[in-house]
Write a protein that holds these residues in place. Structure first.
Motif, PDB file in Angstrom:
ATOM      1  N   UNK A  85       9.438 -59.887  21.634  1.00  0.00           N
ATOM      2  CA  UNK A  85      10.802 -59.438  20.810  1.00  0.00           C
ATOM      3  C   UNK A  85      10.834 -57.988  21.051  1.00  0.00           C
ATOM      4  N   UNK A  86       9.847 -57.359  21.015  1.00  0.00           N
ATOM      5  CA  UNK A  86       9.703 -55.922  21.113  1.00  0.00           C
ATOM      6  C   UNK A  86      10.417 -55.333  22.467  1.00  0.00           C
ATOM      7  N   UNK A  87       9.867 -56.167  23.628  1.00  0.00           N
ATOM      8  CA  UNK A  87      10.467 -55.759  24.938  1.00  0.00           C
ATOM      9  C   UNK A  87      11.824 -56.227  25.048  1.00  0.00           C
ATOM     10  N   UNK A  88      12.332 -57.411  24.500  1.00  0.00           N
ATOM     11  CA  UNK A  88      13.769 -57.415  24.563  1.00  0.00           C
ATOM     12  C   UNK A  88      14.519 -56.524  23.649  1.00  0.00           C
ATOM     13  N   UNK A  89      14.118 -56.287  22.724  1.00  0.00           N
ATOM     14  CA  UNK A  89      15.061 -55.166  21.921  1.00  0.00           C
ATOM     15  C   UNK A  89      15.278 -54.058  22.475  1.00  0.00           C
ATOM     16  N   UNK A  90      14.002 -53.431  23.094  1.00  0.00           N
ATOM     17  CA  UNK A  90      13.949 -52.201  23.845  1.00  0.00           C
ATOM     18  C   UNK A  90      14.977 -52.228  24.982  1.00  0.00           C
ATOM     19  N   UNK A  91      14.520 -53.284  25.734  1.00  0.00           N
ATOM     20  CA  UNK A  91      15.717 -53.352  27.078  1.00  0.00           C
ATOM     21  C   UNK A  91      17.001 -53.482  26.479  1.00  0.00           C
ATOM     22  N   UNK A  92      17.399 -54.071  25.406  1.00  0.00           N
ATOM     23  CA  UNK A  92      18.777 -54.251  25.001  1.00  0.00           C
ATOM     24  C   UNK A  92      19.371 -52.957  24.501  1.00  0.00           C
ATOM     25  N   UNK A  93      18.551 -52.261  23.685  1.00  0.00           N
ATOM     26  CA  UNK A  93      19.434 -51.272  22.989  1.00  0.00           C
ATOM     27  C   UNK A  93      19.390 -49.931  24.130  1.00  0.00           C
ATOM     28  N   UNK A  94      18.824 -49.981  25.463  1.00  0.00           N
ATOM     29  CA  UNK A  94      18.946 -48.911  26.138  1.00  0.00           C
ATOM     30  C   UNK A  94      20.193 -49.228  27.168  1.00  0.00           C
ATOM     31  N   UNK A  95      21.089 -50.165  26.762  1.00  0.00           N
ATOM     32  CA  UNK A  95      22.148 -50.593  27.680  1.00  0.00           C
ATOM     33  C   UNK A  95      23.567 -50.233  27.545  1.00  0.00           C
ATOM     34  N   UNK A  96      24.442 -50.204  28.180  1.00  0.00           N
ATOM     35  CA  UNK A  96      25.838 -50.002  27.771  1.00  0.00           C
ATOM     36  C   UNK A  96      26.336 -51.064  26.988  1.00  0.00           C
ATOM     37  N   UNK A  97      27.185 -50.899  26.151  1.00  0.00           N
ATOM     38  CA  UNK A  97      27.682 -52.062  25.484  1.00  0.00           C
ATOM     39  C   UNK A  97      28.519 -53.149  26.030  1.00  0.00           C
ATOM     40  N   UNK A  98      28.709 -52.628  27.696  1.00  0.00           N
ATOM     41  CA  UNK A  98      29.463 -53.605  28.359  1.00  0.00           C
ATOM     42  C   UNK A  98      28.718 -54.279  29.404  1.00  0.00           C
ATOM     43  N   UNK A  99      27.389 -53.945  29.249  1.00  0.00           N
ATOM     44  CA  UNK A  99      26.339 -54.524  30.106  1.00  0.00           C
ATOM     45  C   UNK A  99      26.341 -56.048  29.766  1.00  0.00           C
ATOM     46  N   UNK A 100      26.318 -56.890  31.037  1.00  0.00           N
ATOM     47  CA  UNK A 100      26.707 -58.399  30.829  1.00  0.00           C
ATOM     48  C   UNK A 100      25.587 -58.888  30.302  1.00  0.00           C
ATOM     49  N   UNK A 101      24.273 -58.512  30.543  1.00  0.00           N
ATOM     50  CA  UNK A 101      23.028 -59.257  30.252  1.00  0.00           C
ATOM     51  C   UNK A 101      22.756 -59.177  28.873  1.00  0.00           C
ATOM     52  N   UNK A 102      23.080 -58.221  28.211  1.00  0.00           N
ATOM     53  CA  UNK A 102      22.794 -57.473  27.074  1.00  0.00           C
ATOM     54  C   UNK A 102      22.965 -58.443  25.649  1.00  0.00           C
TER      55      UNK A 102
END
Length: 391
Positions: A85-102
């Motif tokens: 969960x930690x690595x998923x949330x940190x990977x996600x919050x670093x992306x553009x709102x338009x990033x497909x895999x977010x």
């Protein structure tokens, strides 16, 4: 602050926050060592390389957790789900709102977090706070040893880019719970599930969602409705004092990192091209958070997010904590915030100094020092309220 990615402040912030939640430095090194070169480019799109590394690590941990479950090793599985969960949330919050895999990464984070709570018996209740014609997703963490009449409770809003799960994982819920104070960790409009699942965007009048949370808590028989407070971090350093100024049912307030004039800060960032930013794709992120389609529209909304002319309305106790070396918000903003709470029954500023640790933004460099400072103050203040002080 631990500078794993050299002088890339934004990426280092992500590492420090992950470690504060319980990430393992060996796992970070094994998955991130090969992407250090990308961090040096100062290119927002390089964060997609970090996403691949950290979401890949999360997926591997998720697989290992499910293998543990097949052998009925529930606690071991739960800890792996936690780190996933930690690595998923940190990977996600670093992306553009338009990033497909977010979106997929965020959903995976939610599922892994739920598994962690279930398998390790965390004292967490998943709740929905009625709000307008929808709900605010929240986590309710009950105090240890709730007395007759209920325990005091803090409403805890997020900041610009954190989530209720992050707040729980860094340990604020446990710190308050162990001190006899319950906490409602809320994805307020503009963050977490409120933004991603409910489409709720941020706005200056924080007393509106705060009132919804108070009314929810007033309906619980395990909460002392006469001792409900509010706290929030980072951008929430504006929201919490704003809510306390306009919502008299809030009996204490904590700004975990001051934010006296967020509009002025945004205009400085935009004009100076400041690189001390919490996330890559920063301007796309804040437009998403506030539901604006242009920088001009976002800046116009940000201009309304000032505490000037408001703080005299704060009558309850208020604590502001701030890092001496905060590179996002100046210490002067914290000093001004406290100085203008002229009618508060107890207005205090705690500055985390470099020699003591916790001196970066919201004490991300040593987050548990910051948490202890806040939790102790809340415990002491709630006891004072119980004994009739600050009326």
């Amino acid at each position: 602050m631990f500078q794993y990615f050299g002088d890339n402040y934004t990426w280092n912030l992500a590492v420090n926050l992950a470690l504060g939640m319980g990430a393992q430095i060996g796992e970070i090194e094994d998955s991130s060592g090969s992407v250090k070169e990308a961090s040096l480019r100062k290119d927002p799109h390089a964060a997609e390389i970090l996403f691949a590394a950290w979401s890949g690590l999360a997926a591997r941990l998720e697989t290992l957790a499910r293998q543990d479950l097949q052998r009925d090793r529930r606690l071991s599985a739960g800890q792996k789900f936690k780190r996933a969960a930690i690595y998923y949330v940190q990977a996600e919050r670093m992306q553009s709102p338009h990033f497909a895999d977010r979106k997929k990464a965020f959903e995976s984070m939610l599922e892994c977090f739920r598994q962690y709570v279930k398998l390790t018996h965390q004292p967490v209740e998943f709740v929905e706070v009625p709000y307008k014609d929808t709900i605010l997703p929240a986590l309710y963490v009950p105090a240890v040893g709730v007395e007759r009449g209920g325990a005091p409770c803090m409403v805890h809003f997020d900041g610009l880019d954190v989530t209720k799960e992050i707040l729980y994982l860094v340990g604020m819920g446990s710190a308050l719970r162990e001190r006899g104070v319950s906490v409602l960790l809320v994805d307020n409009p503009g963050v977490g599930e409120a933004l991603r699942s409910k489409g709720l965007t941020n706005f200056p009048e924080a007393e509106v969602p705060a009132a919804a949370c108070i009314e929810y808590l007033e309906g619980r028989d395990d909460v002392d409705a006469s001792r409900i407070g509010i706290m929030a971090l980072s951008l929430g350093g504006f929201h919490a004092p704003r809510a306390a100024a306009f919502e008299p049912r809030l009996r204490c307030c904590v700004a975990w990192g001051a934010n006296y004039d967020w509009g002025a800060t945004q205009r400085y960032r935009y004009e100076s091209k400041d690189q001390s930013l919490p996330v890559p794709h920063y301007w796309d992120h804040v437009m998403w958070v506030f539901g604006e389609s242009s920088i001009e529209g976002m800046l116009a909304t940000a201009d309304r997010m000032t505490l000037e002319g408001v703080l005299h309305r704060v009558r309850c106790p208020i604590l502001v904590t701030h890092g001496e070396n905060d590179r996002q918000i100046t210490l002067a903003q914290a000093e001004r915030l406290v100085a203008e709470c002229v009618n508060s029954s107890k207005a205090e500023l705690f500055v985390h100094r470099l020699e003591e640790g916790g001196a970066e933004h919201c004490s991300v460099d040593n987050i548990h020092i910051g948490i202890d400072t806040i939790a102790d103050w809340v415990q002491e203040t709630m006891t004072e309220l119980k004994h009739g002080m600050h009326q």
